[in-house]
Design an enzyme around this catalytic site. Structure first.
Site, PDB file in Angstrom:
ATOM      1  N   ILE A 268      18.720  -8.802 -26.278  1.00 12.39           N
ATOM      2  CA  ILE A 268      19.972  -8.034 -26.366  1.00 12.39           C
ATOM      3  C   ILE A 268      20.868  -8.238 -25.162  1.00 12.39           C
ATOM      4  O   ILE A 268      21.979  -7.753 -25.112  1.00 12.39           O
ATOM      5  CB  ILE A 268      19.714  -6.519 -26.543  1.00 12.39           C
ATOM      6  CG1 ILE A 268      18.728  -6.019 -25.478  1.00 12.39           C
ATOM      7  CG2 ILE A 268      19.238  -6.206 -27.940  1.00 12.39           C
ATOM      8  CD1 ILE A 268      18.683  -4.517 -25.357  1.00 12.39           C
TER       9      ILE A 268
ATOM     10  N   GLY B 267      19.841 -10.357 -17.946  1.00  9.74           N
ATOM     11  CA  GLY B 267      19.929  -9.780 -16.606  1.00  9.74           C
ATOM     12  C   GLY B 267      19.766 -10.898 -15.602  1.00  9.74           C
ATOM     13  O   GLY B 267      19.569 -12.058 -15.982  1.00  9.74           O
ATOM     14  N   GLU B 268      19.872 -10.584 -14.316  1.00  6.88           N
ATOM     15  CA  GLU B 268      19.766 -11.624 -13.291  1.00  6.88           C
ATOM     16  C   GLU B 268      18.383 -12.245 -13.288  1.00  6.88           C
ATOM     17  O   GLU B 268      18.204 -13.422 -13.022  1.00  6.88           O
ATOM     18  CB  GLU B 268      20.060 -11.035 -11.906  1.00  6.88           C
ATOM     19  CG  GLU B 268      20.218 -12.123 -10.853  1.00  6.88           C
ATOM     20  CD  GLU B 268      19.873 -11.666  -9.461  1.00  6.88           C
ATOM     21  OE1 GLU B 268      19.578 -10.473  -9.280  1.00  6.88           O
ATOM     22  OE2 GLU B 268      19.872 -12.505  -8.553  1.00  6.88           O
ATOM     23  N   PHE B 269      17.374 -11.423 -13.626  1.00  9.27           N
ATOM     24  CA  PHE B 269      16.002 -11.898 -13.491  1.00  9.27           C
ATOM     25  C   PHE B 269      15.425 -12.478 -14.771  1.00  9.27           C
ATOM     26  O   PHE B 269      14.367 -13.070 -14.769  1.00  9.27           O
ATOM     27  CB  PHE B 269      15.104 -10.758 -13.004  1.00  9.27           C
ATOM     28  CG  PHE B 269      15.457 -10.309 -11.616  1.00  9.27           C
ATOM     29  CD1 PHE B 269      15.023 -11.038 -10.517  1.00  9.27           C
ATOM     30  CD2 PHE B 269      16.212  -9.173 -11.393  1.00  9.27           C
ATOM     31  CE1 PHE B 269      15.335 -10.636  -9.222  1.00  9.27           C
ATOM     32  CE2 PHE B 269      16.530  -8.772 -10.112  1.00  9.27           C
ATOM     33  CZ  PHE B 269      16.094  -9.498  -9.014  1.00  9.27           C
ATOM     34  N   GLY B 270      16.098 -12.267 -15.868  1.00  5.49           N
ATOM     35  CA  GLY B 270      15.574 -12.771 -17.131  1.00  5.49           C
ATOM     36  C   GLY B 270      16.172 -12.014 -18.296  1.00  5.49           C
ATOM     37  O   GLY B 270      17.024 -11.149 -18.112  1.00  5.49           O
ATOM     38  N   GLU B 271      15.701 -12.366 -19.492  1.00  3.11           N
ATOM     39  CA  GLU B 271      16.239 -11.742 -20.694  1.00  3.11           C
ATOM     40  C   GLU B 271      15.917 -10.251 -20.784  1.00  3.11           C
ATOM     41  O   GLU B 271      14.913  -9.794 -20.246  1.00  3.11           O
ATOM     42  CB  GLU B 271      15.661 -12.411 -21.937  1.00  3.11           C
ATOM     43  CG  GLU B 271      16.478 -13.578 -22.417  1.00  3.11           C
ATOM     44  CD  GLU B 271      15.972 -14.901 -21.911  1.00  3.11           C
ATOM     45  OE1 GLU B 271      14.748 -15.023 -21.767  1.00  3.11           O
ATOM     46  OE2 GLU B 271      16.803 -15.777 -21.625  1.00  3.11           O
ATOM     47  N   VAL B 272      16.813  -9.548 -21.510  1.00  3.11           N
ATOM     48  CA  VAL B 272      16.552  -8.143 -21.815  1.00  3.11           C
ATOM     49  C   VAL B 272      16.318  -8.094 -23.322  1.00  3.11           C
ATOM     50  O   VAL B 272      17.097  -8.660 -24.086  1.00  3.11           O
ATOM     51  CB  VAL B 272      17.752  -7.255 -21.432  1.00  3.11           C
ATOM     52  CG1 VAL B 272      17.447  -5.789 -21.710  1.00  3.11           C
ATOM     53  CG2 VAL B 272      18.114  -7.449 -19.961  1.00  3.11           C
TER      54      VAL B 272
ATOM     55  N   ASP C 101      27.507   0.390  -7.267  1.00  7.00           N
ATOM     56  CA  ASP C 101      28.053  -0.517  -8.285  1.00  7.00           C
ATOM     57  C   ASP C 101      28.351   0.256  -9.566  1.00  7.00           C
ATOM     58  O   ASP C 101      28.036  -0.180 -10.663  1.00  7.00           O
ATOM     59  CB  ASP C 101      27.050  -1.653  -8.553  1.00  7.00           C
ATOM     60  CG  ASP C 101      27.702  -2.828  -9.283  1.00  7.00           C
ATOM     61  OD1 ASP C 101      28.943  -2.858  -9.388  1.00  7.00           O
ATOM     62  OD2 ASP C 101      26.966  -3.719  -9.747  1.00  7.00           O
TER      63      ASP C 101
END
Ligand code: AMP
Length: 970
Positions: free
Chosen positions: A613, A616-621, A732
């Protein structure tokens, strides 16, 4: 004494190496080894202390037990650099623990810092009343009997304006030793950024936190606009505009522009490197903007100056002249392309004709025709006609290319005339030969064999002569004569299937090269032998007609089938009062321990991933299901850590869970748990069906009432109040970091430590490598990293604007630099369309320059609650006056010129679909557009609120085009 600290400039520093020169009763004058320091002392004295084996001096006072102490220590006059209005005072001091004295005596553990400004040194005169208190200084650590604990504190003295100042320390009954005082201001150090040199700039004070500094391009670099950059109050450069590029002939090496080496060139002002000289060019000198052609090579005007040079084409080959058909005065010249085209593809040919007689040649004159032309030929053939018989012609065919015209001229890049690329051939051209006689060689009942003579006789290897033989029955009715025509390549023929005993008339004529009959003809009459019929000739004629019919029918059907083909083409929730304070996971030595403290470990077998969906910076969500035995299945969002991560990345990734796990609030995204004990680390949170708020509002533009929007804001504010009560600063806050669920509940997300902002595409790098989402960030946070709940309030104001404007980008297409400049100059975003006045007033409060004056999240929640309790309060709509706001979008065409037509304007705002509505309503010029009110726009058929808004905004922007921007009073 100057200390070269990064970004700092030391005004004064005194320490234990001071040398006592003389002493009077209550006044001590010190001379430092390098800087003259004079200190006025009342009760304070210089003592010698030993710490860690080394001895040093300190100013000390310790009148504990004596009532009403008022002991002063004052510095010498400290001259101030005119632009340095914000001074930092770093103190090292020791304070004795009052508990180490008799409990009954008066004792204090603090002392005060004072300052006094002056335009001149007042010497040893000391008047207490002239000093202003800066701050009370309290120790973090107090010294008991055993061991000394040194405290270091830095205090700010702001808004200094006179030539210099004094610092003074007031003791009111503590036992204090002052070890060192360092006085400095901050500056952005002279720097070269993007080839622009910026001078050292003293950092501004808090109320003028960003200083715009103009720079200049380094030597041999240039820029379209003056390079500018901001110096923050923290001595950091941020957000540069206008970047310099090395001039033609120069390339960027580090922070300089260096000449291109010989053999290399650079044609334009660019960030690019020098390139090797192209083919057939020479680069003899350094610093070349282009490489001139080598001798014998040229460039066409249309060739790029950065391209190669080309040679002249060699001569065309194999020129032949053919008389393809017998015809008077016509021949076909053909040839092969040159062996060497000089490296070009734009080869054309020209033909020149000379007629030669008795060795003397002259141009053929204008009578001669060339088909398709005599010059600019792209094909390797030409038909020449209107030639005279019995003349010798010489044809010269020349190959040309784009550089041929330059070859002979003195052009900048061509020095030598070209060698003529030509080939000469000659052709002796004659009329078709004459038929001199015709004879019958053989006769039968149905056939006749004929032969004829020609003059002159054809030469050996000469192109063959063709003949036209026509015959008919002699006694045919002249009205319906049937001729038979034969084209022959030999001077004899046998004609069969003739009628027996019948007289025939034969005529023969030689044909010229184009197939037209030429020369004289001869006509004779011959008769077949008797006893035959002429049926065979008739049969042949009928057969031919049938064949012709069939061909016509086939062609007709074909055409029809073609034409057929052608045609076909065509909220309100109970709020939990936070009782705790947020714990920075960094305070844990092992971040893994922090995760386990704040988050539940989930077994990966309980998680089912269903669909990606987001990224993200670290990988898929992923969206997925969490099935924990004994618990109801819950829809979850699963954040994954992509393979190949480093340990640092894993810890940063999990830090978000360590933070999120500490929060329990209806408006903060809930952490279900983490997977840390398996290879693929995951963070599992509640699933928010409607995703990020900004996108959601854009997709549902105009679909919610102000009441609903304010309800969403109330939720976000409640979440933020919870965070601020826990002393967590988000940094942020933006609509993109708010998630929305099916019940339209908004929850604050995106937590983390080092990753905060790092995965935010809105983040702009600062010179120190940090990232700041400029248009959401409060000025003081940009200027000197003062991130507080008050800066989160500023961001909340921007979120309010985003929400009320249905996900519109704050400040539209203005650049970050333009945004900062506008904010610095006190401009603020205008009210979104149809925004309740009370909501806009709250936004403006959130954007107050003085952060202490901004409302707190608690105030914001109360106000929003109040508005929601009395929905009528939302009915007064904020003024929508572009003259008091910053630039509105689409005020002119892309080149800055006014729109010439309604359709051009509509296209620029991507609303072309309404072109017809405008035309039908009779709005055909921009003057009429400018007269339109919101009602008029609705009336012409613009119903979607988003579209209505876009058009109305644009019209207001257009009206504002000529008026200058005025400062919005906030
Ligand atoms: P993040 O790395 O937190 O910015 O997440 C990236 C994207 O994934 C977001 O912009 C959302 O579209 C989606 N996303 C993250 N968390 C959730 C969630 N709890 N529910 C639904 N979508 C989410």
């Amino acid at each position: 004494h100057f200390f070269p600290l990064r970004g700092l400039r030391c005004l004064l520093f005194f320490q234990s190496f001071l040398e006592i020169l003389y002493r009077t009763s209550s006044l001590l004058v010190f001379f430092a080894s390098k800087v003259l320091i004079c200190v006025v002392l009342f009760q304070w004295e210089v003592v010698q202390k030993t710490l860690n084996g080394s001895q040093f001096y300190a100013y000390s006072v310790c009148n504990v037990g004596e009532p009403e102490q008022d002991n002063w220590l004052r510095t010498t006059f400290i001259q101030r650099r005119p632009s340095a209005s914000r001074i930092f005072v770093e103190l090292q001091f020791i304070v004795r623990d009052c508990n180490s004295f008799d409990a009954s005596v008066p004792c204090k553990e603090t002392f005060n810092l004072f300052t006094s400004e002056s335009d001149a040194d007042v010497g040893t005169t000391f008047r207490k009343g002239q000093f202003k208190k800066v701050v009370t200084i309290a120790p973090d650590e107090i010294t008991s009997k055993n061991g000394m604990r040194i405290n270091t504190e830095t205090k700010v003295v702001d808004n200094l304006s006179r030539k210099g100042f004094y610092l003074a320390f007031q003791d009111i009954g503590a036992c204090v030793a002052l070890l060192s005082v360092k006085v400095y201001y901050k500056a952005c150090t002279a720097t070269v950024e993007s080839l622009a040199r910026f001078p050292e700039t003293v950092a501004g004070s808090e109320n003028q936190a960003l200083r715009e500094v103009k720079g200049e391009c380094v030597e041999n670099a240039q820029s379209e606009e003056v390079p500018r950059i901001y110096c923050t109050a923290d001595g950091e450069w941020v957000v540069q505009v206008g970047h310099c590029q090395c001039k033609p002939g120069y390339e960027k090496v580090g922070d300089t522009c260096q000449e291109c080496q010989p053999g290399f060139f650079k044609a334009a002002s660019s960030d690019g490197k020098c390139e090797p000289c192209p083919a057939n060019t020479q680069g003899l000198e350094a610093g070349a903007a282009f490489c001139p052609c080598m001798d014998g090579f040229y460039q066409a005007p249309t060739d790029p100056i950065t391209g190669p040079c080309s040679g002249l084409p060699t001569a065309p080959r194999d020129l032949v002249a053919t008389t393809t058909q017998l015809s008077a005065g016509k021949l076909l010249l053909s040839w092969s392309p040159p062996d060497d085209t000089g490296g070009r593809s734009d080869i054309t040919y020209s033909v020149e004709c000379q007629s030669c007689e008795g060795g003397a040649c002259r141009p053929c004159g204008e009578k001669i025709r060339y088909e398709p032309a005599s010059a600019g030929l792209t094909l390797t053939r030409v038909t020449v006609s209107e030639l005279d018989a019995h003349l010798n012609y010489t044809f010269i065919v020349e190959a040309h290319s784009g550089v041929s015209m330059f070859a002979g001229q003195a052009s900048a890049r061509a020095h030598k005339p070209p060698s003529t690329s030509a080939l000469t051939t000659s052709l002796h051209y004659t009329d078709p030969p004459k038929i001199t006689s015709m004879t019958v060689i053989e006769k039968s009942v149905t056939s006749l064999s004929l032969s004829w003579d020609v003059s002159p006789r054809p030469r050996l290897h000469a192109p063959p002569i063709r003949y036209e033989l026509t015959y008919r029955k002699k006694d045919d009715n002249l009205d319906v004569t049937t001729y038979t025509v034969l084209i022959l390549e030999k001077s004899s023929v046998q004609i069969s299937e003739l009628a027996p005993g019948t007289a025939y008339l034969f005529r023969v004529q030689a044909l010229s090269s184009d197939g037209s009959p030429g020369g004289s003809s001869i006509e004779e009459q011959y008769e077949t032998l008797h006893e035959s019929t002429s049926a065979s000739i008739l049969a042949a004629a009928v057969g031919g007609a049938v064949m012709l019919f069939i061909v016509v029918v086939v062609l007709f059907l074909k055409r029809n089938s073609h034409s057929r083909q052608g045609a076909e083409d065509n909220y309100f929730s109970k709020q939990l009062k936070p009782l705790k304070t947020y714990v920075d996971p960094h305070t844990y030595e092992d971040p893994n321990v922090a995760v386990l403290k704040f988050a539940t470990e989930i077994h990966p077998s309980h998680i089912t991933k269903q669909k990606v969906i987001g990224a993200g910076e670290f990988g898929e969500v992923y969206r997925g299901i969490l099935k924990v035995p004994g618990r109801k299945d819950v829809a979850v969002a699963i954040k994954t850590l992509k393979p190949g991560y480093t340990e640092k990345q894993r810890q940063d990734f999990l830090s978000e869970a360590s933070i999120m796990g500490q929060f329990t609030h209806q408006n903060i995204i809930r952490l279900e748990g983490v997977v840390t004990k398996f290879k693929h680390a995951m963070i599992v949170t509640e699933y928010m069906e409607n995703g990020a708020l900004d996108r959601y509002l854009k997709d549902h533009d105009g679909e919610f009432s102000s009441f609903q929007l304010v309800g969403m804001l109330r939720g976000i504010a409640a979440g933020m109040k919870y965070l601020s009560d826990m002393s967590y600063v988000h940094r942020d806050l933006a609509a993109r970091n708010i998630l929305v669920n099916n019940n339209l509940e908004c929850k604050v997300s995106d937590f983390g430590l080092s990753r905060v902002l790092e995965d935010d595409p809105e983040g702009t790098y600062t010179t120190s490598g940090g990232k700041i989402p400029i248009r959401w960030t409060a000025p003081e946070a940009i200027a000197y990293r003062k991130f507080t709940s008050a800066s989160d309030v500023w961001s909340f104001g921007i979120v309010m604007w985003e929400v009320m404007a249905f996900g519109e980008r704050p400040y539209w297409d203005m650049s970050n630099h333009e945004v900062m400049k506008a904010i610095n100059e006190a401009f603020r975003l205008p009210a979104p369309m149809d925004c309740p006045s009370a909501v806009y007033q709250l936004m403006l409060q959130c954007w107050l320059q003085d952060r202490s004056k901004r409302p707190r999240f608690g105030d914001i929640v109360s106000l929003l609650d109040k508005l929601l309790r009395s929905p009528d309060s939302l009915k007064t709509i904020a003024d929508f006056d572009p003259r008091v706001s910053i630039r509105l979008p689409s005020t002119s065409g892309s080149d800055g010129s006014p729109f010439r037509s309604v359709s051009e304007w509509l296209e620029s705002i991507k609303m072309s679909q309404y072109s017809e509505n405008f035309t039908c309503a009779g709005i055909i010029n921009m003057d009429q557009v400018l007269q339109m009110k919101n009602e008029d726009i609705k009336n012409i058929g613009v119903r979607l609120p988003g579209h209505l808004k876009r058009i109305a905004y644009s019209i207001l922007g257009l009206k504002d085009q000529t008026s200058t921007l005025s400062v919005f009073a906030v």
